[in-house]
Design a protein around this motif. Structure first.
Motif, PDB file in Angstrom:
ATOM      1  N   ASN A  66       0.793  -1.228   0.000  1.00 48.67           N
ATOM      2  CA  ASN A  66       0.000   0.000   0.000  1.00 48.67           C
ATOM      3  C   ASN A  66       0.828   1.283   0.000  1.00 48.67           C
ATOM      4  O   ASN A  66       0.273   2.370  -0.100  1.00 48.67           O
ATOM      5  N   HIS A  67       2.152   1.168   0.071  1.00 40.86           N
ATOM      6  CA  HIS A  67       2.994   2.359  -0.037  1.00 40.86           C
ATOM      7  C   HIS A  67       3.740   2.413  -1.376  1.00 40.86           C
ATOM      8  O   HIS A  67       4.635   3.217  -1.554  1.00 40.86           O
ATOM      9  N   THR A  68       3.320   1.575  -2.335  1.00 43.17           N
ATOM     10  CA  THR A  68       4.095   1.426  -3.567  1.00 43.17           C
ATOM     11  C   THR A  68       4.149   2.694  -4.418  1.00 43.17           C
ATOM     12  O   THR A  68       5.075   2.873  -5.196  1.00 43.17           O
ATOM     13  N   LEU A  69       3.172   3.592  -4.292  1.00 44.41           N
ATOM     14  CA  LEU A  69       3.141   4.805  -5.116  1.00 44.41           C
ATOM     15  C   LEU A  69       3.940   5.961  -4.516  1.00 44.41           C
ATOM     16  O   LEU A  69       4.049   7.015  -5.151  1.00 44.41           O
ATOM     17  N   GLU A  70       4.496   5.769  -3.346  1.00 42.37           N
ATOM     18  CA  GLU A  70       5.212   6.860  -2.691  1.00 42.37           C
ATOM     19  C   GLU A  70       6.533   7.161  -3.399  1.00 42.37           C
ATOM     20  O   GLU A  70       7.061   6.342  -4.143  1.00 42.37           O
ATOM     21  N   TYR A  71       7.082   8.334  -3.142  1.00 42.21           N
ATOM     22  CA  TYR A  71       8.201   8.869  -3.915  1.00 42.21           C
ATOM     23  C   TYR A  71       9.438   7.979  -3.930  1.00 42.21           C
ATOM     24  O   TYR A  71      10.172   7.961  -4.910  1.00 42.21           O
ATOM     25  N   LYS A  72       9.692   7.230  -2.880  1.00 40.04           N
ATOM     26  CA  LYS A  72      10.899   6.418  -2.813  1.00 40.04           C
ATOM     27  C   LYS A  72      10.643   4.946  -3.126  1.00 40.04           C
ATOM     28  O   LYS A  72      11.553   4.121  -2.988  1.00 40.04           O
ATOM     29  N   GLU A  73       9.435   4.622  -3.577  1.00 35.22           N
ATOM     30  CA  GLU A  73       9.073   3.232  -3.799  1.00 35.22           C
ATOM     31  C   GLU A  73       9.059   2.875  -5.295  1.00 35.22           C
ATOM     32  O   GLU A  73       9.158   3.738  -6.157  1.00 35.22           O
ATOM     33  N   LYS A  74       8.894   1.574  -5.575  1.00 32.69           N
ATOM     34  CA  LYS A  74       9.024   1.087  -6.947  1.00 32.69           C
ATOM     35  C   LYS A  74       7.949   1.631  -7.876  1.00 32.69           C
ATOM     36  O   LYS A  74       8.177   1.806  -9.079  1.00 32.69           O
ATOM     37  N   GLY A  75       6.762   1.928  -7.329  1.00 27.91           N
ATOM     38  CA  GLY A  75       5.677   2.440  -8.164  1.00 27.91           C
ATOM     39  C   GLY A  75       5.641   3.947  -8.269  1.00 27.91           C
ATOM     40  O   GLY A  75       4.647   4.519  -8.742  1.00 27.91           O
ATOM     41  N   ARG A  76       6.707   4.618  -7.894  1.00 28.49           N
ATOM     42  CA  ARG A  76       6.708   6.089  -7.831  1.00 28.49           C
ATOM     43  C   ARG A  76       6.516   6.757  -9.181  1.00 28.49           C
ATOM     44  O   ARG A  76       6.112   7.921  -9.250  1.00 28.49           O
TER      45      ARG A  76
END
Length: 326
Positions: free
Chosen positions: A204-214
Motif C-alpha cells: 500500500n505504499h508502492t506509489l510513494e516517492y521512494k518506492e518502486k511504483g513512484r
C-alpha cells in the motif's frame, strides 16, 4: 478485438504479420517480446504486428479513447480475460457510446486448479515480475510510434487510459519502473490520461516517492486507486507474501498508506468501494468493477467514465466513497 500479449505462441516465437497464432494455457513461460494480435472469434487469433496495431487505434472514431485492460491473477484468455473485456466494453457502450475502446494486455497466468492456490499465486507473481520487461518494451514502441506521429500533418491525438486489476498492477508497476530505469534515464512521460488501479495486489505504499511504483503518478494525469477493506482476496495475498517475509498491507485493501503530499503525488486519488464490493460479482468482493448478477453496471464504471470523458476525477476530493446504487 485487438489485444497484445507476451504469452509464448504454439508456433514460432518469431513475429510474423498475418499468421494465425495460438497459445497454450499450460505454457506460462514469459516471452520478452510482445505479440500484437486481433481476436477474430473464440480461439481464433491473427498476429498483425505493432505498427498495424497502433494504426488501428489511431483510426478509431475521433473522440474515442483507448482503455488498456491489464487482468489479474489466475485469469485465462477465453474463460476470463476476453469475456471480462467484452463486459467492460458493453458497460462503457451502454453509458457513453463511442467514448471508450477496450484493449486487453495479456500476461501469462497459470491455469492450474484453484486447489493449488499458493502455487498458482507464486507462479503468477513471478510471471508478473518477469513480464515487466516485455510490457516496458511495448511502452517504448508506443512512445517511439507516437514521436513519429507527431511529425505528420495528421498526428495521432488519441487519449490512452489503463485499467489494471489485482496482480495486473504488478505488471504495470514493473513495466513502468523497468522502462524508466533502463530506457528513459529516470524520466517518465505522461502517456496516459488516467490510470485506474482496481483491487491492486501491491503493497500500500508502492506509489510513494521512494518506492518502486513512484513513476506511475508521473505516467498519467490522474491515478485512481479503488479499494475495499473487505476484499477477501487481499488478506489471502498478504498471507501468501509471508513467504518473502513481506507483511505490508495491500493497496487494494486499504488504499495508499498515506495521502500526505510529502509522500504521494497530488494526482493520486483513493476511492473507497466498501459499500458494495461484497455484493458485487464474486463472493470475495474482488471483481467489483464488472456487472453484478443482475446485470447492473458497477459504480466503478460510472466513476471511470467521468474521469475519462472530462479528464478530471469527480468529486475532486482526493478521498471519497462510492455508494451502492439502489
Amino acid at each position: 478485438m485487438l489485444f497484445a500479449t507476451n504469452r509464448t505462441p504454439k508456433q514460432s516465437d518469431k513475429t510474423k504479420k498475418g499468421r494465425k497464432i495460438s497459445f497454450s494455457m499450460q505454457n506460462t513461460s514469459v516471452q520478452q517480446d510482445m505479440y500484437f494480435c486481433r481476436r477474430n472469434g473464440v480461439d481464433d487469433y491473427t498476429e498483425i504486428g505493432s505498427k498495424a496495431f497502433f494504426q488501428e487505434l489511431k483510426d478509431l472514431s475521433n473522440n474515442t479513447q483507448v482503455l488498456f485492460y491489464i487482468h489479474g491473477f489466475n485469469n485465462i484468455g477465453e474463460s476470463d480475460i476476453f469475456p471480462n473485456a467484452e463486459v467492460l466494453q458493453s458497460m462503457f457502450d451502454e453509458l457513453k457510446p463511442g467514448l471508450i475502446h477496450v484493449v486487453p494486455l495479456i500476461w501469462p497466468c497459470d491455469d492450474d486448479s484453484v486447489v493449488a492456490f499458493m502455487d498458482d499465486y507464486w507462479d503468477d507473481q513471478r510471471a508478473s515480475r518477469a513480464s515487466g520487461d516485455a510490457f516496458s518494451r511495448m511502452f517504448g514502441m508506443f512512445d517511439n510510434w507516437r514521436k513519429e506521429e507527431a511529425k505528420k500533418v495528421d498526428p495521432c491525438t488519441r487519449r490512452m487510459n489503463v485499467l489494471a486489476h489485482s496482480m495486473g498492477n504488478r505488471v504495470l508497476r514493473n513495466a513502468i519502473s523497468n522502462w524508466v530505469t533502463y530506457d528513459m534515464a529516470g524520466n517518465m512521460p505522461q502517456l496516459f490520461r488516467n490510470v485506474f488501479m482496481v483491487a491492486a495486489d501491491v503493497v500500500n505504499h508502492t506509489l510513494e516517492y521512494k518506492e518502486k511504483g513512484r513513476y506511475i503518478p508521473d505516467s498519467a494525469r490522474n491515478v485512481v486507486v479503488y479499494y475495499a477493506n473487505d476484499d477477501l482476496a487481499m488478506p489471502a495475498s498478504k498471507l501468501a507474501n509471508l513467504k518473502n517475509m513481506t507483511v505490508s498491507r495491500r493497496l487494494g485493501m486499504t488504499g495508499p498508506e498515506s495521502m500526505l503530499e510529502g509522500r504521494l503525488a497530488r494526482n493520486v486519488y483513493e476511492v473507497d468501494c466498501d459499500n458494495f464490493n461484497n455484493s458485487w460479482g464474486d463472493k470475495k468482493g474482488h471483481t467489483y468493477f464488472l456487472r453484478n448478477k443482475n446485470g447492473t453496471i458497477s459504480p466503478v464504471i460510472h466513476h471511470m467514465i467521468a474521469a475519462i470523458d472530462g479528464g478530471r476525477v469527480q468529486p475532486a476530493d482526493r478521498h471519497h466513497v462510492l455508494i451502492k446504487p439502489e
